[in-house]
Write a protein that holds these residues in place. Structure first.
Motif, PDB file in Angstrom:
ATOM      1  N   ASP A 185     -86.014 -90.891  59.056  1.00 44.55           N
ATOM      2  CA  ASP A 185     -86.841 -91.845  59.804  1.00 44.55           C
ATOM      3  C   ASP A 185     -86.258 -92.140  61.179  1.00 44.55           C
ATOM      4  N   GLY A 186     -85.195 -91.445  61.509  1.00 40.90           N
ATOM      5  CA  GLY A 186     -84.555 -91.677  62.804  1.00 40.90           C
ATOM      6  C   GLY A 186     -85.248 -90.929  63.925  1.00 40.90           C
ATOM      7  N   LEU A 187     -84.644 -91.022  65.074  1.00 38.85           N
ATOM      8  CA  LEU A 187     -85.250 -90.473  66.289  1.00 38.85           C
ATOM      9  C   LEU A 187     -84.375 -89.346  66.829  1.00 38.85           C
ATOM     10  N   VAL A 188     -85.011 -88.211  67.108  1.00 45.54           N
ATOM     11  CA  VAL A 188     -84.275 -87.102  67.723  1.00 45.54           C
ATOM     12  C   VAL A 188     -84.483 -87.149  69.233  1.00 45.54           C
ATOM     13  N   MET A 189     -83.379 -87.135  69.963  1.00 40.64           N
ATOM     14  CA  MET A 189     -83.452 -87.095  71.421  1.00 40.64           C
ATOM     15  C   MET A 189     -82.514 -85.995  71.871  1.00 40.64           C
ATOM     16  N   ASP A 190     -83.093 -84.942  72.402  1.00 41.95           N
ATOM     17  CA  ASP A 190     -82.282 -83.789  72.796  1.00 41.95           C
ATOM     18  C   ASP A 190     -81.502 -83.283  71.571  1.00 41.95           C
ATOM     19  N   HIS A 191     -80.163 -83.349  71.586  1.00 43.72           N
ATOM     20  CA  HIS A 191     -79.403 -82.874  70.420  1.00 43.72           C
ATOM     21  C   HIS A 191     -78.766 -84.019  69.637  1.00 43.72           C
ATOM     22  N   ILE A 192     -79.348 -85.186  69.778  1.00 43.95           N
ATOM     23  CA  ILE A 192     -78.833 -86.387  69.112  1.00 43.95           C
ATOM     24  C   ILE A 192     -79.838 -86.882  68.074  1.00 43.95           C
ATOM     25  N   ILE A 193     -79.306 -87.298  66.920  1.00 38.71           N
ATOM     26  CA  ILE A 193     -80.142 -88.027  65.967  1.00 38.71           C
ATOM     27  C   ILE A 193     -79.672 -89.477  65.990  1.00 38.71           C
ATOM     28  N   GLU A 194     -80.637 -90.370  66.144  1.00 39.35           N
ATOM     29  CA  GLU A 194     -80.311 -91.800  66.150  1.00 39.35           C
ATOM     30  C   GLU A 194     -80.747 -92.386  64.815  1.00 39.35           C
ATOM     31  N   CYS A 195     -79.811 -93.006  64.122  1.00 33.74           N
ATOM     32  CA  CYS A 195     -80.084 -93.592  62.811  1.00 33.74           C
ATOM     33  C   CYS A 195     -81.104 -94.728  62.947  1.00 33.74           C
ATOM     34  N   PRO A 196     -82.064 -94.802  61.997  1.00 31.51           N
ATOM     35  CA  PRO A 196     -83.095 -95.843  62.109  1.00 31.51           C
ATOM     36  C   PRO A 196     -82.569 -97.250  61.828  1.00 31.51           C
ATOM     37  N   LYS A 197     -81.393 -97.363  61.171  1.00 31.89           N
ATOM     38  CA  LYS A 197     -80.961 -98.715  60.780  1.00 31.89           C
ATOM     39  C   LYS A 197     -80.201 -99.469  61.876  1.00 31.89           C
ATOM     40  N   HIS A 198     -79.103 -98.892  62.358  1.00 32.00           N
ATOM     41  CA  HIS A 198     -78.330 -99.615  63.384  1.00 32.00           C
ATOM     42  C   HIS A 198     -78.179 -98.788  64.658  1.00 32.00           C
ATOM     43  N   ASN A 199     -79.010 -97.775  64.780  1.00 36.72           N
ATOM     44  CA  ASN A 199     -79.012 -96.937  65.998  1.00 36.72           C
ATOM     45  C   ASN A 199     -77.708 -96.175  66.237  1.00 36.72           C
ATOM     46  N   GLY A 200     -76.958 -95.933  65.174  1.00 37.06           N
ATOM     47  CA  GLY A 200     -75.796 -95.048  65.301  1.00 37.06           C
ATOM     48  C   GLY A 200     -76.276 -93.651  65.684  1.00 37.06           C
ATOM     49  N   ARG A 201     -75.441 -92.909  66.416  1.00 35.79           N
ATOM     50  CA  ARG A 201     -75.873 -91.595  66.895  1.00 35.79           C
ATOM     51  C   ARG A 201     -74.906 -90.497  66.493  1.00 35.79           C
ATOM     52  N   PHE A 202     -75.483 -89.351  66.161  1.00 42.64           N
ATOM     53  CA  PHE A 202     -74.694 -88.154  65.855  1.00 42.64           C
ATOM     54  C   PHE A 202     -75.257 -86.993  66.663  1.00 42.64           C
ATOM     55  N   ASP A 203     -74.373 -86.053  67.007  1.00 42.63           N
ATOM     56  CA  ASP A 203     -74.833 -84.765  67.518  1.00 42.63           C
ATOM     57  C   ASP A 203     -75.147 -83.926  66.282  1.00 42.63           C
ATOM     58  N   TYR A 204     -76.412 -83.607  66.064  1.00 39.03           N
ATOM     59  CA  TYR A 204     -76.767 -82.924  64.808  1.00 39.03           C
ATOM     60  C   TYR A 204     -76.344 -81.459  64.793  1.00 39.03           C
ATOM     61  N   ARG A 205     -75.886 -80.920  65.942  1.00 38.96           N
ATOM     62  CA  ARG A 205     -75.393 -79.534  65.946  1.00 38.96           C
ATOM     63  C   ARG A 205     -73.996 -79.451  65.341  1.00 38.96           C
ATOM     64  N   THR A 206     -73.194 -80.492  65.590  1.00 34.96           N
ATOM     65  CA  THR A 206     -71.803 -80.484  65.127  1.00 34.96           C
ATOM     66  C   THR A 206     -71.521 -81.567  64.083  1.00 34.96           C
ATOM     67  N   GLY A 207     -72.424 -82.545  63.985  1.00 32.23           N
ATOM     68  CA  GLY A 207     -72.219 -83.671  63.087  1.00 32.23           C
ATOM     69  C   GLY A 207     -71.363 -84.769  63.690  1.00 32.23           C
ATOM     70  N   GLU A 208     -70.929 -84.569  64.930  1.00 35.75           N
ATOM     71  CA  GLU A 208     -70.006 -85.521  65.548  1.00 35.75           C
ATOM     72  C   GLU A 208     -70.626 -86.906  65.714  1.00 35.75           C
ATOM     73  N   ALA A 209     -69.909 -87.919  65.229  1.00 35.04           N
ATOM     74  CA  ALA A 209     -70.338 -89.306  65.414  1.00 35.04           C
ATOM     75  C   ALA A 209     -70.143 -89.663  66.885  1.00 35.04           C
ATOM     76  N   LYS A 210     -71.170 -90.265  67.482  1.00 37.60           N
ATOM     77  CA  LYS A 210     -71.145 -90.501  68.920  1.00 37.60           C
ATOM     78  C   LYS A 210     -70.928 -91.953  69.300  1.00 37.60           C
ATOM     79  N   GLY A 211     -70.331 -92.734  68.412  1.00 36.90           N
ATOM     80  CA  GLY A 211     -70.019 -94.106  68.812  1.00 36.90           C
ATOM     81  C   GLY A 211     -70.482 -95.125  67.801  1.00 36.90           C
TER      82      GLY A 211
END
Ligand code: FES
Length: 104
Positions: A54-80
């Motif tokens: 249910d999250g949002l994809v922006m470019d190569h980032i997935i933003e979690c629908p709950k607290h807007n945490g972000r990951f690079d979905y290519r590498t899985g890297e947590a972005k903050g």
């Protein structure tokens, strides 16, 4: 041993979007990037186990629908904050319009 499993058709996922895919009691997320590549990660956010479908994809980032945490979905890297644990990723391949992911 890893195994290739059929996840979906390429047409099931819009560009810059993702879908949920469940298999073998586990849940995954399948992404289609703006440059038309497919990626796969664990389906649940590493912060509070909310599904990323249910999250949002922006470019190569997935933003979690709950607290807007972000990951690079290519590498899985947590972005903050609030996510600090990386997301597990899985290899994908496309064959005859079908997306496969490699799981263990
Ligand atoms: S549950 Fe995903 S950022 Fe909190």
């Amino acid at each position: 041993m890893s195994e290739w499993i059929e996840a979906c058709s390429v047409d099931d996922v819009e560009e810059e979007d993702l879908i949920r895919f469940d298999h073998g009691g586990r849940t995954y997320a399948i992404y289609r990037s703006p440059d038309d590549e497919f990626y796969a990660t664990d389906g649940l956010c590493t912060h509070e186990q909310v599904h990323l479908a249910d999250g949002l994809v922006m470019d190569h980032i997935i933003e979690c629908p709950k607290h807007n945490g972000r990951f690079d979905y290519r590498t899985g890297e947590a972005k903050g904050a609030p996510v600090c644990v990386n997301l597990r990723t899985y290899p994908t391949r496309v064959e005859n319009g079908t997306v496969f992911i490699s799981v263990e």
